[in-house]
Design an enzyme around this catalytic site. Structure first.
Site, PDB file in Angstrom:
ATOM      1  N   ASP A   1      -8.861  -6.183  -5.016  1.00 44.70           N
ATOM      2  CA  ASP A   1      -8.472  -5.058  -4.160  1.00 44.70           C
ATOM      3  C   ASP A   1      -9.549  -3.987  -4.252  1.00 44.70           C
ATOM      4  OD1 ASP A   1      -7.316  -2.902  -2.893  1.00 44.70           O
ATOM      5  OD2 ASP A   1      -5.410  -3.016  -3.972  1.00 44.70           O
TER       6      ASP A   1
ATOM      7  N   HIS B   1      -6.704  -6.258  -0.797  1.00 42.84           N
ATOM      8  CA  HIS B   1      -5.609  -5.293  -0.663  1.00 42.84           C
ATOM      9  C   HIS B   1      -4.519  -5.785   0.277  1.00 42.84           C
ATOM     10  CE1 HIS B   1      -3.863  -1.293  -0.966  1.00 42.84           C
ATOM     11  NE2 HIS B   1      -3.793  -1.219   0.350  1.00 42.84           N
TER      12      HIS B   1
ATOM     13  N   SER C   1       0.838  -1.195   0.000  1.00 41.52           N
ATOM     14  CA  SER C   1       0.000   0.000   0.000  1.00 41.52           C
ATOM     15  C   SER C   1       0.878   1.253   0.000  1.00 41.52           C
ATOM     16  CB  SER C   1      -0.962  -0.039   1.186  1.00 41.52           C
ATOM     17  OG  SER C   1      -1.974   0.935   1.056  1.00 41.52           O
TER      18      SER C   1
END
Length: 445
Positions: free
Chosen positions: A339, A374, A247
């Protein structure tokens, strides 16, 4: 292999103690032919939040259940899913449902209680009823640090984090490992890297020790200092390092690959190829960020935020793209196909096409993992579909389904380790006299 058994029922978990990235084999014997049973796992995190999973099975004609060979008939999941009782762990019914499992004390294992109960029982009954006693139960330990792995707190110049070293004299391939906007210091991936032969620096970049409390403009000098620390360490191979980031940590990893020549392998996991929300300063020049478009954020019927659509268009993305074509690094771009936090597939395509258009001479590839969200973590971490996010003071969706996310994490973990090993050891070391230790090689395999 079992404890607290009655009526001749034996529950076995093999092995009883293992590294966290290793699967286990769960079996039950001594049941009646075709008896319905419920298998349940339970563990608590450092905040004392309880996570549970359960699945319904039916014994065969010999009174046995083997989760490696038999399908779950209901519960937290259905079908054949050998590690389903671990991958589908969720907060117990009495806990806040949008709680993400965090491991902070990596020097201690996760303690998992595994039990088998008569009949097909609901999770509410398993967690609430004091009369619900298991036919048999087992205590299982899952370790983040293998035998001999060292954890060394790091305060080097401005650098803050923890270095994890494999057992032995080394030298070992070095990695800088970062996570996202959760902040603080997350060490569980670095601990597992060290258990597999890598020297891994878990690097904090805000809300830890004397670092800034909140996210703000970054300076590449901080990350250069982290690389310098690794390369100077006597147990780390000195001809280049790898970097891994998830991320927000992903765009910082890409920044390191773009601006620090000693970074020769970069794994970005559901990340960006441009600074997000906070710019990065490189020797006096500021690479400005693109900002979330809050008008594109949506909320589902449960009041949970979906941020996937708040990314820029391709034209906007290219305007903020980091100069990755100038890097000396190989890139492994990892994408969760489901995601829901960012459109990471779009990000990956932009980066891949950008590198191709610049005839990039080093290795670069995109790997997508079907059904994963994610939070693509090392294997058998509990799948987190949604959790509370402090930046919005609300729960947001990460995506993925427990079964495919768990399977994807297994595949991703091996792939990233093999990628890093190849570029940091096999390829980079061909013309270097400083060879990796045999103990590290054994751990990696």
């Amino acid at each position: 292999m079992n404890s607290n058994s009655k009526e001749g029922v034996i529950l076995s978990v093999d092995p009883l103690s293992c590294l966290h990235d290793e699967p286990v084999h769960i079996k039950v014997s001594g049941l009646k032919p075709n008896q319905d049973v419920t298998l349940r796992t339970s563990m608590k995190d450092v905040r004392n939040v309880q996570f549970v999973s359960y699945a319904h099975y039916r014994a065969n004609g010999n009174g046995e259940v083997d989760v490696n060979e038999m399908k779950s008939l209901g519960g937290q999941y259905k079908g054949l899913f050998p590690m389903g009782l671990f991958g589908s762990l969720v907060p117990a019914p009495n806990e806040y449902k949008y709680t993400r499992f965090f491991k902070k004390d990596v020097e201690n294992p996760n303690i998992v209680t595994v039990g088998v109960y008569d009949g097909h029982v609901s999770i509410e009954a398993l967690c609430v009823s004091e009369e619900m006693k298991p036919l048999s139960s087992v205590i299982h330990e899952r370790h983040y640090m293998g035998p001999g792995v060292q954890r060394i707190p790091v305060r080097y110049g401005k650098v803050r984090g923890s270095l994890f070293l494999p057992p032995g004299d080394g030298p070992f391939p070095g990695i800088v490992d970062m996570f996202g906007t959760a902040g603080g210091l997350l060490e569980y991936r670095s601990a597992q890297f060290a258990s597999r032969g890598f020297a891994s620096l878990a690097l904090a970049f805000f809300n830890y020790d004397d670092l800034p409390k909140g996210l703000e403009e970054f300076d590449i000098a901080y990350f250069e200092e982290a690389v310098e620390y690794l390369l100077k360490h006597e147990k780390v191979l000195d001809y280049g390092v790898g970097v891994t980031g998830t991320s927000k940590g992903g765009d910082l990893a890409v920044s390191m690959a773009a601006f620090i020549p000693s970074v020769i392998a970069c794994v970005t996991i559901n990340g960006f190829f441009a600074p997000l929300n906070h710019g990065i300063r490189v020797k006096g020049s500021l690479y400005p960020p693109f900002e979330w478009d809050l008008s594109r954020i949506s909320i589902n019927n449960d009041g949970v935020i979906i941020t996937k659509s708040s990314i820029p268009t391709r034209k906007e993305m290219e305007k903020f793209m980091l100069p990755i074509e100038k890097s000396r690094s190989a890139f492994l771009i990892m994408v969760g196909s489901d995601d829901q936090n960012i459109n990471s597939g779009f990000q990956a395509r932009c980066a891949y096409e950008y590198l191709a258009a610049h005839d990039y001479e080093h290795d670069y590839r995109v790997e997508s993992f079907i059904g994963t969200g994610h939070l693509l973590e090392p294997p058998f971490s509990p799948h987190c579909y949604a959790s509370f996010f402090h930046s919005y003071m609300n729960a947001i969706i990460w995506g993925g389904s427990a079964k495919y996310h768990t399977l994807g994490q297994e595949r991703a973990w091996k792939m990233m380790r093999d990628f890093l090993w190849y570029h940091l050891v096999e390829k980079a070391g061909n013309n270097n006299e400083k060879h990796v230790s045999s103990s590290a090689l054994t751990s990696h395999l």
